[in-house]
Design a protein around this motif. Structure first.
Motif, PDB file in Angstrom:
ATOM      1  N   ARG A 192       0.816  -1.220   0.000  1.00 22.39           N
ATOM      2  CA  ARG A 192       0.000   0.000   0.000  1.00 22.39           C
ATOM      3  C   ARG A 192       0.846   1.265   0.000  1.00 22.39           C
ATOM      4  O   ARG A 192       0.574   2.211  -0.720  1.00 22.39           O
ATOM      5  N   TYR A 193       1.880   1.246   0.837  1.00 21.08           N
ATOM      6  CA  TYR A 193       2.662   2.470   1.039  1.00 21.08           C
ATOM      7  C   TYR A 193       3.482   2.842  -0.179  1.00 21.08           C
ATOM      8  O   TYR A 193       3.835   3.994  -0.376  1.00 21.08           O
ATOM      9  N   MET A 194       3.777   1.851  -0.999  1.00 20.79           N
ATOM     10  CA  MET A 194       4.545   2.146  -2.202  1.00 20.79           C
ATOM     11  C   MET A 194       3.710   3.002  -3.130  1.00 20.79           C
ATOM     12  O   MET A 194       4.223   3.737  -3.961  1.00 20.79           O
ATOM     13  N   GLN A 195       2.406   2.902  -2.983  1.00 21.33           N
ATOM     14  CA  GLN A 195       1.507   3.662  -3.821  1.00 21.33           C
ATOM     15  C   GLN A 195       1.109   4.983  -3.156  1.00 21.33           C
ATOM     16  O   GLN A 195       1.006   6.014  -3.810  1.00 21.33           O
ATOM     17  N   LEU A 196       0.920   4.955  -1.833  1.00 18.20           N
ATOM     18  CA  LEU A 196       0.386   6.122  -1.132  1.00 18.20           C
ATOM     19  C   LEU A 196       1.418   7.169  -0.742  1.00 18.20           C
ATOM     20  O   LEU A 196       1.112   8.347  -0.675  1.00 18.20           O
ATOM     21  N   LEU A 197       2.632   6.709  -0.443  1.00 19.72           N
ATOM     22  CA  LEU A 197       3.645   7.640   0.062  1.00 19.72           C
ATOM     23  C   LEU A 197       4.709   7.916  -1.006  1.00 19.72           C
ATOM     24  O   LEU A 197       4.924   7.093  -1.891  1.00 19.72           O
ATOM     25  N   PRO A 198       5.383   9.066  -0.911  1.00 23.78           N
ATOM     26  CA  PRO A 198       6.368   9.429  -1.945  1.00 23.78           C
ATOM     27  C   PRO A 198       7.684   8.651  -1.799  1.00 23.78           C
ATOM     28  O   PRO A 198       8.724   9.218  -1.519  1.00 23.78           O
ATOM     29  N   ILE A 199       7.625   7.344  -1.985  1.00 22.02           N
ATOM     30  CA  ILE A 199       8.792   6.479  -1.783  1.00 22.02           C
ATOM     31  C   ILE A 199       9.439   6.148  -3.122  1.00 22.02           C
ATOM     32  O   ILE A 199       8.753   5.868  -4.103  1.00 22.02           O
TER      33      ILE A 199
ATOM     34  N   ASN B  38       8.761   1.227 -10.558  1.00 19.52           N
ATOM     35  CA  ASN B  38       9.849   2.210 -10.702  1.00 19.52           C
ATOM     36  C   ASN B  38      10.588   2.515  -9.410  1.00 19.52           C
ATOM     37  O   ASN B  38      11.094   3.617  -9.219  1.00 19.52           O
ATOM     38  N   MET B  39      10.620   1.521  -8.515  1.00 18.34           N
ATOM     39  CA  MET B  39      11.350   1.718  -7.268  1.00 18.34           C
ATOM     40  C   MET B  39      12.794   1.255  -7.453  1.00 18.34           C
ATOM     41  O   MET B  39      13.054   0.328  -8.225  1.00 18.34           O
ATOM     42  N   ARG B  40      13.704   1.878  -6.718  1.00 20.06           N
ATOM     43  CA  ARG B  40      15.054   1.353  -6.631  1.00 20.06           C
ATOM     44  C   ARG B  40      15.010   0.267  -5.551  1.00 20.06           C
ATOM     45  O   ARG B  40      14.538   0.513  -4.451  1.00 20.06           O
TER      46      ARG B  40
END
Ligand code: C2E
Ligand code: MG
Ligand code: MG
Ligand code: MG
Length: 280
Positions: free
Chosen positions: A191-198, A232-234
């Motif tokens: 969820r947080y990968m979508q909701l927060l600016p990570i 698109n996460m590192r």
């Protein structure tokens, strides 16, 4: 008349919980003094890009050796600091030191980002964004040199408190990156990968440690990496200790690794020596 259970809450504590309460009080008292004198240390652990095998960033950890208590580990220190509110001061200290160090490295020609661990309590301070901006300014550190690590527990609380998400977005706009630490140990991680600016996800070291032994873990880590990359996460793996783990993670397309295989966390001067030999 004799009161059998008089004496209040303290007296009813067992001997061991009494001792642990005393220890907490002692830690708080000594920590306050140490923070006043800035008598804590920062160690940095390299993070290596698997494509280039170069050290591209470091994670900063607090270290504290007290004159009375001796070495107090982060595992013991951080929870006490969070409870007492002193985590705000530790956070400010780590931020200041890390920014100064990142700026000094940039001046020496090293292109290194510094990742700092943060606690949700720091983001409950409405002045957090202002403090970060002032610290960057004072140390002449560029915002894009800084990464802030949040845990899944932090993310869970941030989701419920709009003011935290707002501050995170403000910092992101400045160029600061956010990292989801200890990925896979908390609740509803995706969820947080979508909701927060990570922008970076750190797979928890417990997964890395059983990577080469258990097929299911291997499949799980592979899945995490593919999923993260599609978002698109590192993707970073922490706690890498063996060549076997290194090779496996590289094969899976993991972007960055961190762990004793490269180096333990160390003082800035020692890290500079490693940079010279490693990034030559
Ligand atoms: P973390 O952020 O998940 O950090 C990873 C921990 O694993 C660090 O322990 C690090 O020294 C250790 N580690 C690194 N590579 C390896 C490895 O290859 N194998 C093994 N077994 N361990 C490795 P440390 O420094 O004791 O910190 C523990 C935790 O305390 C951190 O977990 C973080 O949550 C917290 N912490 C440390 N420094 C700070 C700080 O300045 N501020 C805040 N808020 N929390 C901090
Ligand atoms: Mg961390
Ligand atoms: Mg971690
Ligand atoms: Mg951890």
């Amino acid at each position: 008349q004799v009161q059998s259970n008089g004496g209040g809450a303290i007296a009813s504590l067992s001997k061991s919980s009494h001792e642990s309460l005393n220890r907490k009080i002692m830690i708080e008292k000594q920590l306050m003094k140490a923070l006043d004198r800035k008598d804590l240390q920062v160690v940095y652990q390299p993070q290596v890009d698997l494509n280039t095998n170069r050290i591209v960033s470091v994670e900063a950890f607090v270290r504290w050796q007290d004159e009375v208590l001796g070495v107090v580990s982060p595992e013991e220190l951080i929870p006490v600091a969070e409870e007492s509110g002193l985590i705000q001061d530790i956070g400010a200290f780590m931020l200041e030191q890390s920014c100064q160090q990142a700026a000094a490295w940039a001046k020496l020609g090293y292109d290194l980002k510094v990742s700092i661990n943060s606690s949700v309590r720091e983001f409950r301070n409405p002045n957090m964004v202002k403090t970060v901006m002032e610290t960057l300014d004072k140390s002449k550190c560029k915002a894009n040199k800084l990464k802030i690590e949040i845990t899944e527990k932090f993310a869970l609380e941030a989701e419920a408190e709009q003011s935290i998400t707002k501050q995170m977005n403000q910092l992101k706009k400045l160029g600061i990156e956010f990292v989801l630490d200890d990925f896979g140990t908390g609740y509803a991680s995706f969820r947080y990968m979508q909701l927060l600016p990570i922008t970076e996800v750190k797979i928890d070291q417990t997964y890395i440690q059983s990577l080469t032994g258990q097929v299911k873990v291997k499949q799980l880590v592979d899945g995490m990496i593919q999923f993260g990359k599609s978002m698109n996460m590192r993707m970073l793996a922490e706690g890498v200790e063996t060549e076997e783990q290194y090779d496996m993670l590289k094969g899976m397309g993991c972007d960055v690794i961190q762990g004793y295989l490269i180096s333990k966390p160390m003082l800035a001067e020692e890290l500079e020596k490693l940079l010279i030999t490693h990034n030559k």
